[in-house]
Write an enzyme that holds these catalytic residues in place. Structure first.
Site, PDB file in Angstrom:
ATOM      1  N   ASN A 133      -7.639 -22.558  17.756  1.00 18.81           N
ATOM      2  CA  ASN A 133      -7.499 -21.173  18.208  1.00 18.81           C
ATOM      3  C   ASN A 133      -8.878 -20.599  18.511  1.00 18.81           C
ATOM      4  O   ASN A 133      -9.869 -20.904  17.847  1.00 18.81           O
ATOM      5  CB  ASN A 133      -6.714 -20.310  17.225  1.00 18.81           C
ATOM      6  CG  ASN A 133      -7.195 -20.382  15.792  1.00 18.81           C
ATOM      7  OD1 ASN A 133      -7.709 -21.391  15.349  1.00 18.81           O
ATOM      8  ND2 ASN A 133      -7.017 -19.301  15.066  1.00 18.81           N
ATOM      9  N   GLU A 191     -10.410 -16.943  19.171  1.00 22.60           N
ATOM     10  CA  GLU A 191     -10.120 -15.507  19.127  1.00 22.60           C
ATOM     11  C   GLU A 191     -11.083 -14.706  19.996  1.00 22.60           C
ATOM     12  O   GLU A 191     -12.073 -15.240  20.514  1.00 22.60           O
ATOM     13  CB  GLU A 191     -10.139 -15.033  17.667  1.00 22.60           C
ATOM     14  CG  GLU A 191      -9.057 -15.721  16.854  1.00 22.60           C
ATOM     15  CD  GLU A 191      -8.894 -15.194  15.442  1.00 22.60           C
ATOM     16  OE1 GLU A 191      -9.804 -14.507  14.942  1.00 22.60           O
ATOM     17  OE2 GLU A 191      -7.829 -15.483  14.856  1.00 22.60           O
ATOM     18  N   CYS A 238      -4.189 -19.554  21.281  1.00 23.05           N
ATOM     19  CA  CYS A 238      -3.781 -20.362  20.130  1.00 23.05           C
ATOM     20  C   CYS A 238      -4.169 -21.829  20.313  1.00 23.05           C
ATOM     21  O   CYS A 238      -4.393 -22.302  21.431  1.00 23.05           O
ATOM     22  CB  CYS A 238      -2.268 -20.301  19.951  1.00 23.05           C
ATOM     23  SG  CYS A 238      -1.639 -18.729  19.387  1.00 23.05           S
ATOM     24  N   GLU A 280      -2.343 -24.523  20.026  1.00 25.00           N
ATOM     25  CA  GLU A 280      -1.378 -25.325  20.797  1.00 25.00           C
ATOM     26  C   GLU A 280      -1.633 -25.173  22.293  1.00 25.00           C
ATOM     27  O   GLU A 280      -1.584 -26.129  23.058  1.00 25.00           O
ATOM     28  CB  GLU A 280       0.055 -24.865  20.496  1.00 25.00           C
ATOM     29  CG  GLU A 280       0.491 -25.028  19.053  1.00 25.00           C
ATOM     30  CD  GLU A 280       0.204 -23.809  18.190  1.00 25.00           C
ATOM     31  OE1 GLU A 280      -0.881 -23.204  18.335  1.00 25.00           O
ATOM     32  OE2 GLU A 280       1.068 -23.492  17.362  1.00 25.00           O
ATOM     33  N   CYS A 287       3.319 -19.660  22.423  1.00 24.67           N
ATOM     34  CA  CYS A 287       3.108 -21.119  22.480  1.00 24.67           C
ATOM     35  C   CYS A 287       4.428 -21.856  22.675  1.00 24.67           C
ATOM     36  O   CYS A 287       4.482 -22.859  23.393  1.00 24.67           O
ATOM     37  CB  CYS A 287       2.399 -21.605  21.215  1.00 24.67           C
ATOM     38  SG  CYS A 287       0.670 -21.116  21.182  1.00 24.67           S
TER      39      CYS A 287
HETATM   40  N1  THU Z   1      -2.432 -19.061  15.923  1.00 26.56           N
HETATM   41  C1  THU Z   1      -2.451 -20.298  16.492  1.00 26.56           C
HETATM   42  O1  THU Z   1      -3.516 -20.788  16.912  1.00 26.56           O
HETATM   43  N2  THU Z   1      -1.280 -20.973  16.600  1.00 26.56           N
HETATM   44  C2  THU Z   1      -0.089 -20.503  16.137  1.00 26.56           C
HETATM   45  O2  THU Z   1       0.915 -21.125  16.362  1.00 26.56           O
HETATM   46  C3  THU Z   1      -0.033 -19.273  15.352  1.00 26.56           C
HETATM   47  C4  THU Z   1      -1.223 -18.404  15.487  1.00 26.56           C
HETATM   48  C5  THU Z   1      -3.691 -18.336  15.783  1.00 26.56           C
HETATM   49  C6  THU Z   1      -3.864 -17.154  16.703  1.00 26.56           C
HETATM   50  C7  THU Z   1      -4.853 -16.321  15.929  1.00 26.56           C
HETATM   51  O3  THU Z   1      -6.168 -16.763  16.234  1.00 26.56           O
HETATM   52  C8  THU Z   1      -4.563 -16.632  14.471  1.00 26.56           C
HETATM   53  O4  THU Z   1      -3.813 -17.823  14.476  1.00 26.56           O
HETATM   54  C9  THU Z   1      -3.826 -15.550  13.739  1.00 26.56           C
HETATM   55  O5  THU Z   1      -2.695 -15.145  14.432  1.00 26.56           O
END
Ligand code: THU
Length: 135
Positions: free
Chosen positions: A42, A44, A53, A55, A89
């Protein structure tokens, strides 16, 4: 490649997460039919909606490298139970994988759950619906 190997790769990808706002690190490892593995974490953003994210990072890397078919995906986070992919995702995965793609949802404690895209995203919106009004 064994599920456990793909999960280990996703754990390594998780270490690369850029998550200064949530501190919630996620890793993904996507196995292409070619045998190439695409790693994702992920990423941000101070403008939260611009966050990507793990995925989707992995899927976009695979697609942008010319891989069009994927045999397995592992997703890992430091969660009590396994990490569930978010809705966006699931929609993106619906576009690029099918029920032949093995999905492994995991946590750092060693729990792994095997699932499929139709279990995660039943009745998802696809090009079938999009094109169904064309005449
Ligand atoms: N996040 C993911 O990378 N994949 C997921 O399936 C759930 C959420 C990340 C997005 C964000 O950076 C952090 O988790 C909190 O939501």
């Amino acid at each position: 490649m064994k599920a456990q190997e793909l999960v280990e790769l996703a754990k390594a990808a998780r270490e690369k997460a850029y998550a200064p706002y949530s501190s919630f690190k996620v890793g993904a490892a996507l196995l292409g039919e070619s045998g190439q593995v695409y790693l994702g974490c992920n990423i941000e953003n101070a403008s939260f909606g611009a966050t990507n994210c793990a995925e989707r990072t992995a899927i976009f890397k695979g697609i942008s490298e010319g891989e069009s078919s994927f045999t397995a995906l592992a997703v890992v986070a430091d969660t009590e139970d396994v990490c569930m992919p978010c809705g966006i995702c699931r929609q993106v995965l619906t576009e690029f994988i099918n029920d032949q793609t093995e999905i492994y949802l995991a946590n750092l404690k060693g729990k792994i759950v095997k699932t499929t895209i139709s279990q995660l995203m039943p009745n998802g919106f696809t090009k079938t619906e999009l094109f169904s009004n064309r005449r």
